[in-house]
Design an enzyme around this catalytic site. Structure first.
Site: not given
Length: 373
Positions: A255, A345, A347
């Protein structure tokens, strides 16, 4: 939920009326929309939303309440919250409070009963803009004046507001294989956990950490996290990353860490009209051709040529990922040294998990660097 009247005023004069949700008060920030149908707790606690009022496009919010396990940081970071139909009751075995109670407890001003479809269409057409929510006054003109006097997001920096004050270590799960220095620009809690699951001991460091302090850890890799604000205002992080790249330490960014990587490579950044926020964004990995459904939260992007390669101070680079909705750059890599990043993202709390392989790609880079490949 309170029945106090509340108003939402946009900088262009558009007004929405509803009821207060969360804390009673007034708040001003950049208003953006998130398209996730689930994971509102993770959204609220993502530090990347500092400075923003978030409007949820899913009509029914708060069904599962809040719990202590799904927070992505120590607190709620959004500056305001907009929903259509707030759940009247919470229904989940892990829930220990309603969303309304959590917002009120942390002083987050919100508004419910808003036609969020109309609001989203307006922001999609006109772009993200400043807005204000008030449940202490219904004076539209007064609130509009304060909204238009507020700072804009372009040029804003919130990194020092969200970064950790003290370094801390997330230990490797099982056998330790690598040490990573993770620069916290607004890191989500799931990120170091995803690395720890792969045998990485993660040293989470404040954003002010110097290259000399990073090098003293002896890391096998350096990571830069997501975070709020305009990447053009993150000069300190860019300077540090240039030193990391000059030292040829493997690098992975997510990001804001992708935008800082782009700047370190000599590329520019720009503000998107309304950004990407949600958990349903299609991205293509240009290195494999595979399409992934991914989680996003960014209002800025890197300006880079999608086709071919481009020159950088560290050799040739290329765009590795692209958003299929609008062709926005979603990933970068150097061809001749171990460094890459993605705009979204991987994760992905609370999902999807299509991009989790990127942590394995980071492990492979560090393995190759250790082996001298």
């Amino acid at each position: 939920m309170s029945s106090t009247e509340a108003i939402l005023v946009l900088e262009d004069g558009r007004v929405f009326r509803g009821e207060s949700y969360g804390a009673i008060g007034e708040t001003i920030g950049e208003i953006v929309f998130s398209t996730g149908m689930t994971g509102y707790q993770e959204t609220l606690t993502d530090p990347s939303y500092k400075g923003q009022i978030v409007a949820m496009t899913a009509p029914h919010i708060g069904n599962t309440g809040v719990n202590d396990e799904d927070f992505e940081s120590s607190r709620i970071w959004v500056d305001g919250y907009v929903v259509r139909d707030a759940a009247r009751v919470r229904s989940n075995w892990r829930s220990n409070a309603t969303l309304d109670e959590a917002l009120e407890h942390q002083g987050v001003v919100g508004i419910a009963g808003v036609d969020t479809r109309a609001l989203t269409r307006h922001l999609r057409d006109r772009g993200s803009m400043r807005g204000g929510i008030s449940s202490v006054s219904t004076d539209v003109e007064s609130l509009l004046a304060r909204v238009n006097a507020a700072p804009v997001m372009t040029g804003a920096s919130f990194i020092d507001d969200v970064t950790t004050e003290q370094a801390y270590v997330v230990p490797a799960v099982g056998e330790k294989r690598f040490t990573v220095a993770a620069i916290d620009l607004g890191i989500k809690g799931m990120t170091p956990r995803r690395m720890a699951e792969r045998g990485i001991e993660v040293h989470v460091l404040p954003a002010s950490t110097t290259f000399e302090q990073i090098a003293a850890i002896g890391p096998d890799g350096v990571f830069m996290s997501n975070g709020p604000g305009d990447p053009a205002a993150a000069d300190r992080a860019v300077t540090t990353l240039k030193q990391v790249l000059e030292a040829r330490i493997p690098y992975f960014g997510i990001c804001l860490g992708n935008q800082i990587f782009g700047r370190a490579l000599g590329l520019g950044t720009y503000k998107l009209v309304y950004g990407h926020r949600g958990i349903n964004q299609p991205v293509q990995d240009l290195t494999t051709g595979k399409v992934e459904i991914t989680a996003h939260n960014h209002g800025f992007a890197v300006d880079a040529p999608i086709e071919g390669t481009f020159e950088t101070p560290y050799g040739a680079g290329r765009v590795t990922h692209v958003c299929l909705n609008d062709q926005v750059v979603e990933g970068l890599a150097l061809l001749n040294q171990p460094a890459f990043s993605v705009q979204y993202h991987p994760e992905a709390a609370a999902g999807p998990h299509d991009a989790a392989y990127l942590f394995d790609r980071f492990v492979d880079l560090m393995s190759s660097a250790k082996a001298g490949v």
